[in-house]
Each structure stands twice: as C-alpha cells, then as structure tokens.
Design an enzyme around this catalytic site. Structure first.
Site, PDB file in Angstrom:
ATOM      1  N   HIS A  15      -2.773   6.177  -6.093  1.00  0.00           N
ATOM      2  CA  HIS A  15      -2.093   5.131  -5.335  1.00  0.00           C
ATOM      3  C   HIS A  15      -2.563   3.796  -5.867  1.00  0.00           C
ATOM      4  O   HIS A  15      -3.520   3.503  -5.521  1.00  0.00           O
ATOM      5  CB  HIS A  15      -2.469   5.447  -4.083  1.00  0.00           C
ATOM      6  CG  HIS A  15      -1.707   4.249  -2.847  1.00  0.00           C
ATOM      7  ND1 HIS A  15      -1.295   4.917  -1.837  1.00  0.00           N
ATOM      8  CD2 HIS A  15      -1.354   3.319  -3.032  1.00  0.00           C
ATOM      9  CE1 HIS A  15      -0.430   3.699  -1.314  1.00  0.00           C
ATOM     10  NE2 HIS A  15      -0.667   2.783  -2.033  1.00  0.00           N
ATOM     11  N   HIS A  17      -1.177  -0.325  -6.994  1.00  0.00           N
ATOM     12  CA  HIS A  17      -0.109  -1.382  -7.146  1.00  0.00           C
ATOM     13  C   HIS A  17      -0.434  -2.151  -8.238  1.00  0.00           C
ATOM     14  O   HIS A  17      -1.804  -3.094  -8.318  1.00  0.00           O
ATOM     15  CB  HIS A  17      -0.305  -2.678  -5.885  1.00  0.00           C
ATOM     16  CG  HIS A  17       0.001  -1.753  -4.585  1.00  0.00           C
ATOM     17  ND1 HIS A  17       1.392  -1.679  -4.063  1.00  0.00           N
ATOM     18  CD2 HIS A  17      -0.707  -0.901  -3.673  1.00  0.00           C
ATOM     19  CE1 HIS A  17       1.327  -0.670  -3.068  1.00  0.00           C
ATOM     20  NE2 HIS A  17       0.343  -0.567  -2.675  1.00  0.00           N
ATOM     21  N   LEU A  18       0.111  -2.373  -9.368  1.00  0.00           N
ATOM     22  CA  LEU A  18       0.064  -2.884 -10.443  1.00  0.00           C
ATOM     23  C   LEU A  18       0.782  -4.406 -10.703  1.00  0.00           C
ATOM     24  O   LEU A  18       0.372  -5.018 -11.610  1.00  0.00           O
ATOM     25  CB  LEU A  18       0.166  -2.012 -11.867  1.00  0.00           C
ATOM     26  CG  LEU A  18      -0.476  -0.562 -12.094  1.00  0.00           C
ATOM     27  CD1 LEU A  18      -0.016   0.086 -13.229  1.00  0.00           C
ATOM     28  CD2 LEU A  18      -2.012  -1.230 -12.040  1.00  0.00           C
ATOM     29  N   ARG A  19       1.788  -4.215  -9.833  1.00  0.00           N
ATOM     30  CA  ARG A  19       2.369  -5.766 -10.032  1.00  0.00           C
ATOM     31  C   ARG A  19       3.144  -5.714 -10.983  1.00  0.00           C
ATOM     32  O   ARG A  19       3.521  -4.934 -11.766  1.00  0.00           O
ATOM     33  CB  ARG A  19       1.448  -6.849  -9.641  1.00  0.00           C
ATOM     34  CG  ARG A  19       0.503  -6.651  -8.378  1.00  0.00           C
ATOM     35  CD  ARG A  19       1.543  -6.734  -6.970  1.00  0.00           C
ATOM     36  NE  ARG A  19       0.538  -6.810  -5.927  1.00  0.00           N
ATOM     37  CZ  ARG A  19       0.526  -6.128  -4.738  1.00  0.00           C
ATOM     38  NH1 ARG A  19       1.479  -5.439  -4.526  1.00  0.00           N
ATOM     39  NH2 ARG A  19      -0.240  -6.604  -3.845  1.00  0.00           N
ATOM     40  N   LYS A 101       8.685   7.200  -2.583  1.00  0.00           N
ATOM     41  CA  LYS A 101       7.558   6.227  -1.717  1.00  0.00           C
ATOM     42  C   LYS A 101       8.490   6.010  -0.383  1.00  0.00           C
ATOM     43  O   LYS A 101       9.531   5.312  -0.392  1.00  0.00           O
ATOM     44  CB  LYS A 101       6.892   5.219  -2.323  1.00  0.00           C
ATOM     45  CG  LYS A 101       5.990   4.406  -1.468  1.00  0.00           C
ATOM     46  CD  LYS A 101       4.834   5.340  -1.200  1.00  0.00           C
ATOM     47  CE  LYS A 101       4.084   4.676   0.012  1.00  0.00           C
ATOM     48  NZ  LYS A 101       3.105   3.675  -0.514  1.00  0.00           N
ATOM     49  N   HIS A 138       3.771   5.962   3.527  1.00  0.00           N
ATOM     50  CA  HIS A 138       2.906   4.923   4.500  1.00  0.00           C
ATOM     51  C   HIS A 138       2.974   5.222   5.770  1.00  0.00           C
ATOM     52  O   HIS A 138       4.077   4.886   6.483  1.00  0.00           O
ATOM     53  CB  HIS A 138       3.401   3.471   4.146  1.00  0.00           C
ATOM     54  CG  HIS A 138       2.774   2.365   4.855  1.00  0.00           C
ATOM     55  ND1 HIS A 138       1.763   1.601   4.046  1.00  0.00           N
ATOM     56  CD2 HIS A 138       2.586   2.008   5.999  1.00  0.00           C
ATOM     57  CE1 HIS A 138       1.212   0.843   5.128  1.00  0.00           C
ATOM     58  NE2 HIS A 138       1.770   1.106   6.232  1.00  0.00           N
ATOM     59  N   HIS A 176      -3.369   6.565   1.939  1.00  0.00           N
ATOM     60  CA  HIS A 176      -4.387   5.660   2.370  1.00  0.00           C
ATOM     61  C   HIS A 176      -4.713   6.159   3.940  1.00  0.00           C
ATOM     62  O   HIS A 176      -4.400   5.166   4.780  1.00  0.00           O
ATOM     63  CB  HIS A 176      -3.996   4.084   2.163  1.00  0.00           C
ATOM     64  CG  HIS A 176      -2.794   3.793   2.466  1.00  0.00           C
ATOM     65  ND1 HIS A 176      -2.207   3.926   3.660  1.00  0.00           N
ATOM     66  CD2 HIS A 176      -1.760   3.235   1.932  1.00  0.00           C
ATOM     67  CE1 HIS A 176      -0.984   3.460   3.808  1.00  0.00           C
ATOM     68  NE2 HIS A 176      -0.669   2.960   2.671  1.00  0.00           N
ATOM     69  N   ASP A 251      -5.417   2.448  -3.630  1.00  0.00           N
ATOM     70  CA  ASP A 251      -4.596   1.337  -3.082  1.00  0.00           C
ATOM     71  C   ASP A 251      -4.969   0.125  -3.431  1.00  0.00           C
ATOM     72  O   ASP A 251      -5.001  -0.947  -2.592  1.00  0.00           O
ATOM     73  CB  ASP A 251      -4.490   1.690  -1.601  1.00  0.00           C
ATOM     74  CG  ASP A 251      -3.263   0.806  -0.916  1.00  0.00           C
ATOM     75  OD1 ASP A 251      -2.382   0.354  -1.458  1.00  0.00           O
ATOM     76  OD2 ASP A 251      -3.271   0.633   0.363  1.00  0.00           O
ATOM     77  N   HIS A 255      -3.655  -9.735  -4.458  1.00  0.00           N
ATOM     78  CA  HIS A 255      -2.804 -11.000  -4.274  1.00  0.00           C
ATOM     79  C   HIS A 255      -3.691 -12.196  -4.742  1.00  0.00           C
ATOM     80  O   HIS A 255      -4.889 -12.331  -4.754  1.00  0.00           O
ATOM     81  CB  HIS A 255      -2.697 -11.071  -2.712  1.00  0.00           C
ATOM     82  CG  HIS A 255      -1.837 -10.294  -2.021  1.00  0.00           C
ATOM     83  ND1 HIS A 255      -0.414 -10.108  -2.116  1.00  0.00           N
ATOM     84  CD2 HIS A 255      -2.128  -8.942  -1.363  1.00  0.00           C
ATOM     85  CE1 HIS A 255       0.076  -9.458  -1.638  1.00  0.00           C
ATOM     86  NE2 HIS A 255      -0.863  -8.152  -1.032  1.00  0.00           N
ATOM     87  N   ALA A 267      -1.839  -8.808   3.105  1.00  0.00           N
ATOM     88  CA  ALA A 267      -2.565  -7.729   3.366  1.00  0.00           C
ATOM     89  C   ALA A 267      -2.904  -7.122   1.760  1.00  0.00           C
ATOM     90  O   ALA A 267      -2.031  -7.058   0.946  1.00  0.00           O
ATOM     91  CB  ALA A 267      -1.903  -6.687   4.109  1.00  0.00           C
TER      92      ALA A 267
END
Ligand code: OTD
Ligand code: ZN
Ligand code: ZN
Length: 351
Positions: A15, A17-19, A101, A138, A176, A251, A255, A267
């Site tokens: 899990h 987040h690579l953006r 997802k 989620h 998560h 996860d 940011h 978040a």
C-alpha cells in the site's frame, strides 16, 4: 543474545502513494530502494479509474526509477459509481491492474470521486469475485456525525461484514487497519483465506496521544487517524504474530510541508525514507524480529498469489538518522516521519 544483523527476503509494500510529477521523482527512489514490488494507490488528481490511465501511470513510474533499480509497480483501479466492469476485468486479465481500490467518497485524501454507496457497484464486485480480482478497502464510514476515532469500527459492522456476506468469494484487503476491532474481524475471517489486512509502520509506533504531544503535530496526522494505545498494541500483536492475513503496507503518503503545516493540514505520514528500519524497531520492541520476514516478505505475496522475492536484503543494528527533509522542488519539501531522529536499524541493501 541480541541480533545485530537480520537477513530477510526482499519485502514488498502492499500500500503506497507514489504521487506523480516532481513528487513521484522525489519519493519513488526511497520505496524502490527497499521494496521489490508495491501496490500503487490510484488517488491521483484526477484519479486513475481506467486501465489506460493505470498503464500510463505505470509508465511514468518506470520512467522515474533510478537507473539499475529493479522495482515492480502493481497498479490499482480507483472505483467510482461509474466503473465499467468490462474495462476493469480486461485491465486485470491483461495484467495492468493487480486490484481495485474502494474509497468511500470523501473518506480520505483525493477520494471525492469515490463510491457513494457500495450497492451501486454490486455488478462490479460480482465480476471481481468471478475473476479473483482483490478489492482493497479504505475502511471508514464517511458520516461526519460518527466520531473520527470510531469510523473504522463502524465501517466494519455497517459495511464490511454485510459486503463479505453478499459476496462470499470476493477477496478483500482491509487497508491500513488501526483498531483492535479490525484485527479481531480479520482473524475471525482468516480461515476463509479471502481476507487480508495491511498495517503501517506509523500505526505500530504511535497512538493518538502522540499527535498532541506538547502541541499539535501535523506530521502525525493521517487517515485513518491513530487510535488509543490499546489499539496500537493490538496492531503490534497482529503484525508480529506471523498470521497469514497480516502484511506490510506503509501507506506512505507524502505531502509538502506547506500542505501539512496549514490551518487545514493534509492527512498522510511519509514513512518511505526509512520504512523497513521503522518496522524493525516496532518488531524488536515486541521481541519479534524473527517474524518480520513473514509480515514484510511472505504473507503479502501469498495473499496476492505471487511468488515471494528470491533476493535477500540486510538490516544491520547501527544507527540511521532519518533525513530532516526531502526536497521535492525549489521551495517544496516533504518531512519524513521521525524527521532528524536516530533509528536503531539500518537498511544495508541486497545481501
Ligand atoms: N491516508 N493520506 C492519504 C491516503 C491515506 O487513506 C489513505 O490511504 C493520501 O494523502 O493520499 C492519508 O492520511
Ligand atoms: Zn486509505
Ligand atoms: Zn493510502
């Protein structure tokens, strides 16, 4: 005898987040340095909803990899009320999608296009169950009248349990997990072999009091929010148990400092800079370093029907200083979890 060197199969991150764009370039090397594969979240702006979006995103990830780094991004579809079951199934069968997802609309960052009511995607879920495509969830209700600390437990009762009953062969990962309730629910369904749960490093290491220690700590704010200590202990118990349904998913959700340190801060915790070292600390504190490999390198591939990585990596007991900041572009930076602090373990690369 204390262990000073740990050799495990190369882990995967189930899990992440690579953006995209400059942020992708900045954060990808950290994940790709430690993990062989990763399940890449689709909550881009706009989200990756179709197989063509995911394939293009996968190309951008591959292009952003440092030279000579072997890393496999496993792509996910962002489900919406309008998801086309045909496109989804084709994407899975052609190997573009590893999973889909489910974001309840507005549950977390960039989830505004998520599913407004699970009933609306019943045909999609039936199709996924037929072809064995995992549903990644989620698991929080979005009803703002439900206390933020209760949203996962309420989701399990109100949505997840009926969903599993309605779709008896659907394979599901509760992402998560943050509560003892989630751990108990997953254990209760473990025998079916169709449920998994990812656990982040930060939820193993902090409880909700840490978010307010001496002042408000925006870099510890993520969703689902960290819960009280008894829940953290349940997560540690699950992760270090070696039980098949529990596996590693950081996860990591970067940011910029500006977006985090704001009147309404975003978040997400960025743990990718030292993910394995953080997990090693949590496992060592629980006296369970010998179970790290099951959690990090074996249980996830087994759930996804993939072979574990053959390569081994080394963790050594010597201090690592977490970088203060990671530069993204001129004037933009990400603050890693435990920024500037010293960790007890170091990732030493391939064995
Ligand atoms: N949680 N932040 C983000 C996603 C996750 O729910 C999640 O998966 C994000 O920034 O994409 C967060 O706190
Ligand atoms: Zn989430
Ligand atoms: Zn996430």
């Amino acid at each position: 005898m204390t262990l000073d060197r740990l050799v495990i199969r190369r882990p995967d991150d189930w899990h992440v987040h690579l953006r995209d764009g400059a942020m992708l370039k900045a954060v990808l090397p950290f994940t790709a340095r430690q993990f062989g594969r990763a399940i890449v979240m689709p909550n881009l702006k706009p989200p990756a909803t179709h197989a063509a979006d995911a394939a293009a995103y996968r190309d951008r990830i591959r292009a952003a990899l440092p030279d000579g780094v072997a890393f496999t991004p496993l792509m996910t579809a962002y489900l919406t009320d309008g998801t086309d079951a045909e496109d989804l199934a084709r994407g899975f069968e052609e190997g573009v999608f590893a999973a889909a997802k489910l974001y309840p609309a507005n549950a977390t960052t960039n989830s505004a296009h998520g599913v407004t009511s699970i009933d609306r995607i019943t045909p999609v879920l039936e199709r996924m169950a037929d072809i064995g495509m995992p549903l990644l969830i989620h698991g929080e209700v979005t009803d703002q009248s439900v206390d933020i600390f209760d949203r996962e437990a309420v989701f399990i009762d109100s949505t997840l349990a009926p969903l599993l009953d309605r779709h008896p062969s659907l394979r599901v990962v509760l992402e998560h997990v943050t509560t003892a309730d989630a751990v108990a629910f997953v254990r209760a369904h473990a025998a079916s072999g169709r449920i998994g749960a990812t656990i982040t490093a930060h939820h193993l290491l902090i409880n909700r009091s840490h978010i307010f220690q001496g002042g408000i700590r925006p870099h510890l704010y993520c969703l689902p929010i960290a819960k009280r200590e008894s829940h953290r202990l349940a997560l540690v118990g699950a992760a270090t148990s070696g039980e098949a349904p529990f596996f590693l998913g950081t996860d990591t959700a970067p940011h910029t400092v500006t977006a985090k340190e704001a009147a309404c801060g975003c978040a997400g915790c960025f743990t990718a800079a030292n993910a394995l070292e953080l997990y090693a600390e949590a496992f060592e504190d629980a006296g369970a370093l010998d179970r790290l490999e099951a959690f990090a390198s074996l249980n996830g591939p087994r759930f996804y029907g993939l072979p574990p990585n053959e390569e081994r990596v080394v963790l050594e007991r010597r201090p690592t200083v977490v970088p203060d900041v990671i530069l993204v572009s001129e004037g933009d930076a990400v603050l890693p979890f435990r920024s500037g602090e010293t960790l007890r373990w170091s990732f030493a690369g391939a064995a």
